[in-house]
Design a protein around this motif. Structure first.
Motif, PDB file in Angstrom:
ATOM      1  N   MET A  82     117.926  76.539  47.903  1.00 14.62           N
ATOM      2  CA  MET A  82     119.191  76.178  47.262  1.00 14.62           C
ATOM      3  C   MET A  82     120.380  76.850  47.926  1.00 14.62           C
ATOM      4  SD  MET A  82     118.747  73.919  44.981  1.00 14.62           S
ATOM      5  CE  MET A  82     120.289  73.981  44.083  1.00 14.62           C
ATOM      6  N   ILE A  87     120.873  72.267  48.184  1.00  9.79           N
ATOM      7  CA  ILE A  87     121.894  71.593  47.388  1.00  9.79           C
ATOM      8  C   ILE A  87     121.927  70.102  47.701  1.00  9.79           C
ATOM      9  CG2 ILE A  87     123.779  71.924  49.039  1.00  9.79           C
ATOM     10  CD1 ILE A  87     123.940  72.323  45.202  1.00  9.79           C
ATOM     11  N   GLY A  90     120.191  68.115  45.099  1.00 13.88           N
ATOM     12  CA  GLY A  90     121.020  67.919  43.921  1.00 13.88           C
ATOM     13  C   GLY A  90     122.009  66.792  44.115  1.00 13.88           C
ATOM     14  N   SER A  93     120.244  63.439  43.821  1.00 11.35           N
ATOM     15  CA  SER A  93     119.957  63.048  42.430  1.00 11.35           C
ATOM     16  C   SER A  93     121.221  62.563  41.726  1.00 11.35           C
ATOM     17  CB  SER A  93     119.325  64.218  41.673  1.00 11.35           C
ATOM     18  OG  SER A  93     120.263  65.239  41.406  1.00 11.35           O
ATOM     19  N   ALA A 513     116.080  68.449  42.662  1.00 11.73           N
ATOM     20  CA  ALA A 513     116.801  67.256  42.231  1.00 11.73           C
ATOM     21  C   ALA A 513     116.724  67.050  40.722  1.00 11.73           C
ATOM     22  CB  ALA A 513     116.238  66.026  42.949  1.00 11.73           C
ATOM     23  N   PHE A 516     119.421  68.637  38.283  1.00 12.13           N
ATOM     24  CA  PHE A 516     120.711  67.937  38.359  1.00 12.13           C
ATOM     25  C   PHE A 516     120.629  66.598  37.635  1.00 12.13           C
ATOM     26  CE2 PHE A 516     121.096  70.911  41.840  1.00 12.13           C
ATOM     27  CZ  PHE A 516     122.438  71.249  41.842  1.00 12.13           C
TER      28      PHE A 516
END
Length: 532
Positions: A82, A87, A90, A93, A513, A516
């Protein structure tokens, strides 16, 4: 017939009949393709259609166990990832949910569906129970549940089939694709390689042990090039003026060494002396927890460790580094010696699982409590992580640290597999009977427009999500599928992805994912009411 109905009325008999028939169905292969654990889902849907229902408690227990296993296995790499490329999962998603929301608006206008029904279809297509709860809160209309029930089976099956069929259609070696797309991430502790030509007369005819080159710094000499010969660098290797030392270490330490003993020259490791570089994965259980110094690889085997990869990150070698399963060591030596060390690291011993019931129970308990905590969004309402999000969040944290007080989470891999597989089939049995209940009647009453709308809202985000992950962010196929399953909040999809490759990468992408998606679907369910 009455006798069979009487047997199936017993909850445990019903459960095990579904598991047996579903597992048998999943074993059937047609041209190398099988349903796997999704067979349990299909069998459960048939029983659900005929009015049988697996207890919701069993379904929730299965979901909790599966999610905890995913979190514990993904935890050691999740937070490191992360910090860098993680990220991205995320973002993927969020884009999947955005595409699903836009598609829902279009489908609602095209088929003249009510807002509650449309939002329910979207939450079903994304298999998001928290999203349905948010939709019911926002619309106050039970039709949202009808839409959810219609789209849910398509949402489950579409992701599972996509995950299983895509690699076959693309005809890609998933393991090789993963290696190409997800090389180690460099950071401040990543080593570099240079070649130093020895120019200092004081060094002539002294051994590497006497020179103590890496005593107070990060540098390791991996080989000595003398003329056209490559010599394995060991403690008793004698260094001569004009020798070229292949050095691995941190940039500042390499510069100091180069100034102290000679000058940096072009690196050329081509040789005829059978000296090579090889990456070896730590897999032997008896080596986990030991340091590189404990193994005495250089003294015992004549092998030098030059760098280490863990969790997708590359680090400089460190003699005090304690090994974990899955660490990748870069070694330099002759082919025969490297073969011996590779056998040492890959040697497996059959062992009993080491599931720690106290720890597992506490993780589940804390996860359920965390999932019950209400999260308030101004003007939008209140949501919670539920039985899926809460245990995942807690398991990721504990998996990252490995131990928190009495809770420890570094189980042997077979243990996580046992928890994950049992949890998945229990969840699928419950989810299948729920999805199959009354679906035919609803379709007959509401018409096939709902089915078509649900299919569109399911299929478009799947295709778009994979395209975004693969083409826009250049992810590996297994990472793309994991992120897709997370963005679609599809637990069965992740189960199918985990069967494709013996790797935790799909679970890590899913975990990144999923969190988020969990929040964004719930928020989208309440925001969409203003656009429909």
């Amino acid at each position: 017939m009455d006798f069979i109905k009487g047997l199936l009325a017993e909850p445990l008999i019903l459960l095990f009949v579904i598991l047996f028939l579903g597992s048998a169905l999943g074993e059937i292969k047609i041209r190398g393709l099988s349903l796997g654990t999704s067979g349990v889902l299909l069998a459960a849907m048939v029983f659900g259609h005929f009015g049988y229902q697996v207890s919701p408690v069993i379904q929730q227990l299965g979901l909790g166990l599966f999610i905890v296993a995913v979190g514990l296995s993904a935890g050691p790499r999740f937070f490191r990832m992360m910090k860098t490329s993680g990220i991205v999962f995320g973002i993927i998603s969020l884009l999947i949910v955005l595409i699903a929301s836009i598609t829902t608006i279009i489908v609602s206008k095209l088929f003249h569906l009510s807002p509650a029904l449309s939002i329910g279809i979207m939450t079903g297509a994304l298999t998001s129970t928290p999203g349905l709860a948010a939709a019911l809160q926002a619309t106050g209309d039970p039709l949202a549940s009808v839409g959810y029930g219609i789209a849910y089976p398509f949402g489950v099956l579409a992701v599972v089939l996509f995950v299983q069929l895509l690699p076959r259609m693309l005809k890609v070696d998933l393991s090789e694709d993963l290696k190409k797309k997800s090389g180690p991430i460099r950071n401040d502790e990543s080593p570099e390689v240079i070649t130093i030509e020895v120019m200092t007369p004081a060094i002539n005819k002294r051994t590497l042990k006497e020179l103590k080159i890496n005593r107070n710094n990060s540098v390791v000499i991996s080989r000595v090039i003398r003329g056209d010969r490559n010599i394995i660098a060991l403690n008793d290797t004698v260094i001569l003026v004009r020798d070229r030392l292949v050095a691995v270490g941190l940039p500042n330490d390499l510069k100091k060494l180069s100034k102290g003993i000679g000058r940096e020259v072009e690196t050329n490791t081509a040789n005829h002396d059978n000296v090579e570089l090889r990456k070896v994965t730590v897999d032997a259980l008896e080596l986990i927890g030991k340091t590189i110094k404990d193994l005495e690889l250089r003294r015992t085997y004549g092998v030098t460790v030059t760098r280490i990869e863990r969790g997708g990150f590359e680090f400089n070698q460190n003699s005090k580094w304690r090994l974990e399963r899955g660490d990748i060591l870069t070694l330099v030596s002759s082919k025969g010696r490297l073969d011996d060390v590779e056998k040492l690291f890959s040697r497996k011993k059959w062992t009993v699982t080491n599931i720690h019931i106290l720890s597992l129970s506490l993780v589940l308990l804390l996860g359920v409590f965390a999932g019950m905590i209400p999260i308030h969004f101004p003007n939008l309402g209140t949501i919670s992580f539920g039985v899926a999000g809460g245990p995942l969040f807690i398991a990721l944290i504990i998996g990252h640290f490995g131990r928190l007080g009495p809770i420890h989470a570094r189980y042997y891999q077979p243990s996580n597999q046992v928890i994950r597989d049992i949890g998945l089939v229990l969840f699928l049995a419950g989810a299948g009977t729920t999805a199959g209940k009354g679906i035919v009647e609803v379709i007959q009453q509401e018409g096939f427009n709902l089915v078509i709308g649900g299919a569109i809202i399911t299929v478009l985000p799947i295709i778009a999500g994979f395209f975004i992950a693969r083409k826009l962010f250049k992810l590996s196929i297994i990472h793309s599928l994991g992120a897709l399953c997370g963005g679609m909040t599809s637990t069965p999809g992740l189960g199918a992805a985990n069967q494709l490759l013996d790797s935790e990468d799909a679970s890590i992408a899913y975990a990144a994912a999923y969190l988020f998606a969990l929040i964004s679907v719930a928020v989208a369910s309440q925001v969409l009411i203003f656009f429909l």
